[in-house]
Design an enzyme around this catalytic site. Structure first.
Site, short mmCIF file in Angstrom:
data_model
loop_
_atom_site.label_atom_id
_atom_site.label_comp_id
_atom_site.label_asym_id
_atom_site.label_seq_id
_atom_site.Cartn_x
_atom_site.Cartn_y
_atom_site.Cartn_z
CD GLU A 1 -3.11 0.72 0.15
OE1 GLU A 1 -2.50 1.73 -0.27
OE2 GLU A 1 -4.31 0.51 -0.08
NE ARG B 1 -4.82 -2.53 8.50
CZ ARG B 1 -5.05 -2.12 7.25
NH1 ARG B 1 -4.62 -0.92 6.86
NH2 ARG B 1 -5.70 -2.88 6.40
CG ASN C 1 -6.34 1.23 4.24
OD1 ASN C 1 -5.55 0.29 4.22
ND2 ASN C 1 -7.27 1.38 3.32
CG ASN D 1 -8.86 1.80 -0.10
OD1 ASN D 1 -7.64 1.97 0.03
ND2 ASN D 1 -9.46 0.68 0.27
CG ASP E 1 -7.40 -1.05 -2.53
OD1 ASP E 1 -6.61 -0.22 -2.06
OD2 ASP E 1 -7.65 -2.13 -1.98
#
Length: 293
Positions: A19, A102, A104, A149, A199
């Site tokens: 990522e 967390r 992203n 995202n 995404d």
């Protein structure tokens, strides 16, 4: 129609969850993360040299501060990292009191404001949010997000984009170009249907949105009006995020992942987690530096 453009492997060190790719045009260096394994990759494109840095925590994105420092977005906060020795110093905590979440998807706006997405470590519904780091302070932009995202921005800085992958909707938000902060409510730009999910994304110089379609082995290119213009094949099923790279920013770096794949699925997708370079003939844009104050 799916385009098969010339594609090479930048890194065959498979990422559990690749990522956050970005590119520093001043040094010809690409950076990306393996979130689950707490690793930061550094690749000098001209020489092909790759280094892997252990971070000791989950992290998902970075912004360049200046020639000597980066801002790392990690599971418990924002860290200033020195390039010379890799030393990381906490700048601001973020959800440090929530051990089940967390960071992203994230991206820096042209103003230097950093949009930061968080989510549950097990993708718990509505456990995350999208924040903005603006002038040294963090504020909440959107709450109740499951999987943030596609954070990216139009070339003039007047529109921001994001998705909650779980909702299969890409939103457009009017922004103040000088601050990167919303001046209106999100509106639906497109609804994803079919195989895969929305995404990571990045906007090119023409305002087109290049989206990694997780689970579908492709990058989709959408116009600012939400019309799909191109689809480029990626040799891994779970493509996760693109970034424009190279001196003219015409190539596309694409991260991928082997997350949630059993042995049979990985055998059927042998390049899962690899990081690729696509000769995409893009008109990319350089990423701006993040402003800390």
């Amino acid at each position: 129609m799916m385009e098969q453009v010339p594609t090479s492997i930048l890194s065959n060190d498979p990422c559990h969850l690749g990522e956050g790719p970005t590119y520093d045009v001043t040094t010809d260096t690409a950076w990306w993360f393996d979130i689950r394994e707490g690793r930061l990759f550094e690749a000098h494109l001209g020489s092909g040299a790759i280094r892997v840095h252990a971070l000791g925590r989950m992290a998902s994105a970075l912004g360049r501060i200046d020639a000597e420092r980066q801002l790392i977005v990690a599971e418990d906060g924002l860290y200033v990292r020195k390039l010379a020795d890799g030393v990381m110093t906490l700048f601001l905590p973020l959800e440090a009191d929530k051990p089940d979440t967390r960071s992203n998807d994230c991206r820096v706006h042209q103003s230097g404001t950093f949009w930061i997405g968080t989510m549950g470590k097990k993708a718990e519904p509505k456990a995350g949010a999208i924040y903005a780091l603006h002038r040294g302070k963090i504020s909440t932009l959107f709450s109740g997000i499951s999987i943030p995202n596609s954070i990216c921005f139009s070339p003039d800085g007047g529109t921001g984009y994001f998705t909650d992958t779980a909702r299969a909707v890409l939103y457009a938000v009017p922004l103040n170009p000088a601050t990167g902060l919303p001046r209106g409510e999100p509106e639906v730009l497109l609804r994803h249907t079919g195989i895969g999910g929305l995404d990571g994304s990045v906007c090119d110089a023409d305002g087109n949105i290049w989206n990694a379609c997780w689970g579908a082995s492709r990058i989709d290119v959408y116009s600012p009006q939400g019309e799909r213009l191109r689809s480029l094949g990626v040799p891994a099923k779970q493509a996760s995020c693109p970034a424009f790279v190279g001196p003219d920013l015409s190539r596309l770096l694409v991260t991928s992942a082997w997350q949630d794949m059993d042995a049979a699925a990985r055998a059927a997708d042998p390049q899962a987690g690899y990081t690729f370079l696509l000769e995409a003939s893009a008109r990319g844009r350089a990423e701006p530096d993040v402003e800390l104050a």
